[in-house]
Design an enzyme around this catalytic site. Sequence first.
Site, PDB file in Angstrom:
ATOM      1  N   GLU A 123       0.843  -1.211   0.000  1.00  0.00           N
ATOM      2  CA  GLU A 123       0.000   0.000   0.000  1.00  0.00           C
ATOM      3  C   GLU A 123       0.870   1.251   0.000  1.00  0.00           C
ATOM      4  O   GLU A 123       0.587   2.233  -0.680  1.00  0.00           O
ATOM      5  CB  GLU A 123      -0.937   0.008   1.210  1.00  0.00           C
ATOM      6  CG  GLU A 123      -1.969  -1.117   1.215  1.00  0.00           C
ATOM      7  CD  GLU A 123      -2.884  -1.083   0.003  1.00  0.00           C
ATOM      8  OE1 GLU A 123      -3.201   0.020  -0.472  1.00  0.00           O
ATOM      9  OE2 GLU A 123      -3.256  -2.162  -0.492  1.00  0.00           O
TER      10      GLU A 123
ATOM     11  N   ASP B 295       3.888  -3.905  -5.867  1.00  0.00           N
ATOM     12  CA  ASP B 295       4.420  -5.200  -5.432  1.00  0.00           C
ATOM     13  C   ASP B 295       5.952  -5.181  -5.441  1.00  0.00           C
ATOM     14  O   ASP B 295       6.595  -5.719  -4.539  1.00  0.00           O
ATOM     15  CB  ASP B 295       3.912  -6.327  -6.345  1.00  0.00           C
ATOM     16  CG  ASP B 295       2.506  -6.794  -5.957  1.00  0.00           C
ATOM     17  OD1 ASP B 295       2.016  -6.353  -4.897  1.00  0.00           O
ATOM     18  OD2 ASP B 295       1.914  -7.586  -6.703  1.00  0.00           O
TER      19      ASP B 295
END
Length: 414
Positions: free
Chosen positions: A278, A359
């Site tokens: 996040e 990611d």
Amino acid sequence: MNLFSYLFFALLCGSVILQYILIKRHKHHVSSHREKIPEQFKDKISIEEHHKAADYTCAKSKLAIFELFFAAVLLLIWTLGGGLDYLDKLWRSASLEEIWTGVGFMLSVILISSILDIPSSIYRTFNLEERFGFNKTTAKTFITDMIKNFILMLLIGVPMLALVLWLMTNAGEFWWLYVWATWLTFSLFMMWFYPAFIAPLFNKFRALDDDVLKERIVNLLERNGFASQGIFVMDGSSRSTHGNAYFTGMGGNKRIVFFDTLIDELSHEEIEAVLAHELGHFKCNHIKKRIAVMSAVFLAGFWVLGWVIDKQWFYSGLGVDNPSTYMALTLFMMVIPVFTFFLQPVFSYYSRQHEFEADDFAAAQAKASDLIHALVKLYRENANTLTPDPLYSAFHDSHPPAPIRIAHLADKTV
Ligand SMILES: [Zn+2]
């Protein structure tokens, strides 16, 4: 009916047929992979869990098909069927000032549409989600949520609508630029306002009280120079067992929110990895980029609205006799998705690229293997399919399909 009616009708049919084919493909692809767990998930997910994800996806697809046709028929009734025109004449007969006629008209359109959506929403919550064991919403929560949303719409929506309609009438030739600036200001304000003042009306937020976990998170934030207003746990379990985590807010009001369901499910290492992902969205400026893209899209949209607003063919082509600012705005908001629908794959692709970047960031800041474990748990707990139809996924998915995402992360573990 004019040429524009035919264009609108043809595009609507085209988009409905395409969406129908995509959902059908997706459903077929998922059911035909029901008996076989993809290789890379073999030791991570049981066959029962894999079955559940397939059945849940098929059940959701059925509802999506119903909603697709329902929305299309409703749109036709509102426009070519004369629904908006009829409602407009009712409000005009009340002889209010134009702005209030407009506000009343638009509010009644929103209200009628929301009421028509209730059965499908009841079915989703109390039948579909219930059947798969996800629903925690009580009838009481469902109803109070609806009432709260309605009051918020009156308190925030009505003044905003009145302001926009006033600008459209009184701000001169470049009103669309002012309306755009107002919309942008309002959206940015809500990003700041919503998490602290509106979200608590629906959910309870408590500060994270697990000190060990908290230290881990603060460490991660500090080494990335990230200032937040706090780490909160939200009672997502009061409505559903689906778990999630998100960053929210802007400026000095940034906060991190974990669903309680997620905290219970994941280990500390996994939570850190999810959070690092996040955080990656912030660090790679995804939020800013998204705001920039949306601003450009809306600017183009308001410019087009400024162009069609005094064209008679726009109104008569969509089943309306009397042109007005509020009718232009209503028609525009209703039919624009039919014209922009074909851009959906571009936005989805863009969003999936951001997920890969986040990611990558998470893999550098935490362990890729922890993120893999966390994602697998989330796929499992949320019964997300591991075998989406590639074409459906390319069109709709804001996140990369599970196998591709996991493979991408697995490359980072070495
Ligand atoms: Zn993400």
